[in-house]
Design a protein around this motif. Structure first.
Motif, PDB file in Angstrom:
ATOM      1  N   VAL A  24     -15.799   9.518  -0.008  1.00 13.65           N
ATOM      2  CA  VAL A  24     -15.019  10.746  -0.177  1.00 13.65           C
ATOM      3  C   VAL A  24     -15.328  11.707   0.966  1.00 13.65           C
ATOM      4  CG1 VAL A  24     -14.551  12.702  -1.706  1.00 13.65           C
ATOM      5  CG2 VAL A  24     -14.977  10.438  -2.669  1.00 13.65           C
ATOM      6  N   TYR A  36       0.886  -1.170   0.000  1.00 16.25           N
ATOM      7  CA  TYR A  36       0.000   0.000   0.000  1.00 16.25           C
ATOM      8  C   TYR A  36       0.919   1.213   0.000  1.00 16.25           C
ATOM      9  CZ  TYR A  36      -3.698   3.250   1.370  1.00 16.25           C
ATOM     10  OH  TYR A  36      -4.598   4.302   1.416  1.00 16.25           O
ATOM     11  N   GLN A  91     -10.586   3.434   6.265  1.00 16.29           N
ATOM     12  CA  GLN A  91     -11.860   2.881   5.810  1.00 16.29           C
ATOM     13  C   GLN A  91     -11.731   1.396   5.468  1.00 16.29           C
ATOM     14  OE1 GLN A  91     -14.267   5.209   3.072  1.00 16.29           O
ATOM     15  NE2 GLN A  91     -13.218   7.101   3.661  1.00 16.29           N
ATOM     16  N   ILE A 116      -5.116   5.697  -7.116  1.00 14.92           N
ATOM     17  CA  ILE A 116      -6.043   6.739  -6.666  1.00 14.92           C
ATOM     18  C   ILE A 116      -5.264   8.048  -6.605  1.00 14.92           C
ATOM     19  CG2 ILE A 116      -7.563   7.527  -4.816  1.00 14.92           C
ATOM     20  CD1 ILE A 116      -7.882   4.585  -3.993  1.00 14.92           C
ATOM     21  N   ILE A 155     -13.087  10.893   3.786  1.00 17.09           N
ATOM     22  CA  ILE A 155     -11.744  11.421   3.564  1.00 17.09           C
ATOM     23  C   ILE A 155     -11.712  12.906   3.903  1.00 17.09           C
ATOM     24  CG2 ILE A 155      -9.962  11.872   1.833  1.00 17.09           C
ATOM     25  CD1 ILE A 155     -10.975   9.380   0.338  1.00 17.09           C
ATOM     26  N   VAL A 215      -8.061   6.699   3.531  1.00 19.23           N
ATOM     27  CA  VAL A 215      -8.439   5.537   2.718  1.00 19.23           C
ATOM     28  C   VAL A 215      -8.106   4.252   3.463  1.00 19.23           C
ATOM     29  CG1 VAL A 215      -7.991   4.298   0.560  1.00 19.23           C
ATOM     30  CG2 VAL A 215      -8.156   6.797   0.552  1.00 19.23           C
ATOM     31  N   LEU A 246     -11.464   5.637  -8.613  1.00 13.92           N
ATOM     32  CA  LEU A 246     -12.747   5.475  -7.926  1.00 13.92           C
ATOM     33  C   LEU A 246     -13.862   5.542  -8.962  1.00 13.92           C
ATOM     34  CD1 LEU A 246     -13.780   5.200  -4.979  1.00 13.92           C
ATOM     35  CD2 LEU A 246     -14.120   7.672  -4.973  1.00 13.92           C
ATOM     36  N   THR A 275     -13.458   1.460  -5.192  1.00 15.03           N
ATOM     37  CA  THR A 275     -12.111   1.497  -5.757  1.00 15.03           C
ATOM     38  C   THR A 275     -12.020   0.526  -6.929  1.00 15.03           C
ATOM     39  OG1 THR A 275     -11.361  -0.204  -4.179  1.00 15.03           O
ATOM     40  CG2 THR A 275     -11.080   2.094  -3.539  1.00 15.03           C
ATOM     41  N   ILE A 325     -10.774  13.824  -5.977  1.00  9.33           N
ATOM     42  CA  ILE A 325     -10.295  12.505  -6.396  1.00  9.33           C
ATOM     43  C   ILE A 325     -10.277  12.474  -7.917  1.00  9.33           C
ATOM     44  CG2 ILE A 325     -10.634  10.014  -6.267  1.00  9.33           C
ATOM     45  CD1 ILE A 325     -10.002  11.305  -3.581  1.00  9.33           C
ATOM     46  N   CYS A 361      -4.114  -0.097  -3.541  1.00  8.89           N
ATOM     47  CA  CYS A 361      -5.395  -0.205  -2.844  1.00  8.89           C
ATOM     48  C   CYS A 361      -6.219  -1.315  -3.493  1.00  8.89           C
ATOM     49  CB  CYS A 361      -6.149   1.117  -2.912  1.00  8.89           C
ATOM     50  SG  CYS A 361      -7.737   1.101  -2.042  1.00  8.89           S
ATOM     51  N   LEU A 406     -15.717   3.312  -0.854  1.00 13.32           N
ATOM     52  CA  LEU A 406     -14.903   4.396  -0.306  1.00 13.32           C
ATOM     53  C   LEU A 406     -15.723   5.669  -0.228  1.00 13.32           C
ATOM     54  CD1 LEU A 406     -11.934   4.705   0.609  1.00 13.32           C
ATOM     55  CD2 LEU A 406     -11.437   5.631  -1.654  1.00 13.32           C
TER      56      LEU A 406
END
Length: 358
Positions: free
Chosen positions: A38, A10, A143, A81, A41, A140, A71, A76, A67, A30, A36
């Protein structure tokens, strides 16, 4: 360059300067198909952004993340990303008088020697504004980790000489966001706020400690010998601006203890092997043992203070100067989400490694 890339599986690469057009990054590795948010984030960025209160820098930035890829329909894709946050409130003129001198305890001189050039506007890449990319990468990761039942909770445990009077076992971790210094004890928080306001009024700064608790990590994460879990964790958090120390479990106090005092006896609890105490901080032999992981990070006083200081300039002349601009009198409250972010990326990275090799 390698110094702007973090992680093994990662991975986060970041770019941008404090007074440049934008800061951002690319997350690679990822897993695909992860739902995910946003908004989630953005919430993490809101915790870090400047201008939150009178105990942080008055520079106001919304720090709205865009982003750019990776995504689709809220999930994802497994592709990189890419994200960006535009700088909108730079006051570069505040730094014009600093381009000819080296500010005490800043990166000015050392970066000039390394690169032969430096961006004097707010410190450029050495500014803590690059933490934005870390927070996005960590948001990210958090989550994803939530799907494994793993939670990461950092909080302010010390500002100057004011310390939280209890251990992580005795606090209500949910109260850490109820005040502007992110201390889970209201009375201690009030004293911390008072101290920060006092040093700000005096044109000075103050340091402190961020403590962090990681819950739900399964046994078996970590790789001998040089990739011990605590070694990766220490490297991650010590890369944060203004950090001066790291300890986990009993930390440096273990040096004054005997083995009979420090050992964690094993017991059977709910049919599982556990430890009766947790002085090891959830890590033994460099590998997680399933107990809570807890660690502490020391932060120095912010180097920019609104007082006259002695230094030298590019011509080798000794001079006196007084800094201008907008700065935090104490970096600790805004460092809390950054510590969480780095810890989250370490845990996810090592979790992915564990799944790969087994």
């Amino acid at each position: 360059m390698a110094g702007n890339l973090f992680g093994k599986l990662y991975r986060l690469s970041s770019f941008g300067e404090s007074h440049g057009a934008a800061v951002g990054g690319v997350i690679d590795g990822c897993p695909a198909g992860i739902a995910l948010s946003v908004e989630g984030i953005q919430q993490e960025l809101n915790r870090r952004r400047p201008g939150q209160s009178d105990v942080s820098t008055p520079r106001y930035e919304a720090d709205e993340v865009e982003i750019l890829s990776g995504l689709f329909e809220g999930r994802t894709t497994g592709m990189p990303i890419a994200f960006i946050v535009w700088n909108k409130n730079q006051n570069s003129k505040d730094y014009t008088d600093l381009k000819e001198l080296y500010r005490p305890s800043h990166a000015d001189y050392s970066w000039q020697q390394k690169y032969g050039i430096r961006d004097y506007r707010g410190g450029g890449r050495s500014s803590a504004r690059e933490h934005i990319a870390r927070v996005v990468g960590g948001a990210v990761a958090k989550q994803i980790l939530a799907g494994y039942g793993i939670g990461i909770y950092a909080y302010t445990s010390q500002v100057g000489g004011i310390c939280l009077p209890c251990s992580y076992r005795e606090i209500d971790i949910e109260k850490r966001e109820t005040n502007i210094v992110r201390c889970p004890d209201e009375e201690t928080a009030k004293r911390m706020i008072g101290l920060i306001r006092e040093v700000k009024e005096a044109g000075d700064s103050v340091g402190g400690v961020v403590s962090c608790l990681i819950r739900g990590v399964m046994p078996g994460l970590g790789e001998p010998v040089f990739d011990r879990f605590q070694a990766r964790l220490a490297q991650a958090v010590m890369s944060i601006n203004a950090t001066k120390g790291f300890e986990y479990g009993t930390g440096f106090s273990a040096a004054g203890m005997r083995g009979s005092e420090h050992n964690d006896p094993f017991v059977i609890r709910d049919g599982q092997v556990r430890t009766e105490t947790n002085r090891s901080g959830g890590i033994q032999g460099g590998v997680t043992n399933g107990e809570d992981i807890y660690f502490r990070v020391a932060f120095k006083p912010v180097a920019t203070i609104m007082r006259e200081q002695e230094t030298v300039n590019h011509r080798g002349e000794e001079i006196t100067f007084e800094a201008q601009g907008r700065h935090d009198p104490c970096v600790v409250p805004r460092a809390v989400p950054v510590v969480e972010a780095m810890a989250a990326m370490v845990v996810l990275d090592m979790l992915l490694e564990s799944r790969t090799v087994r």
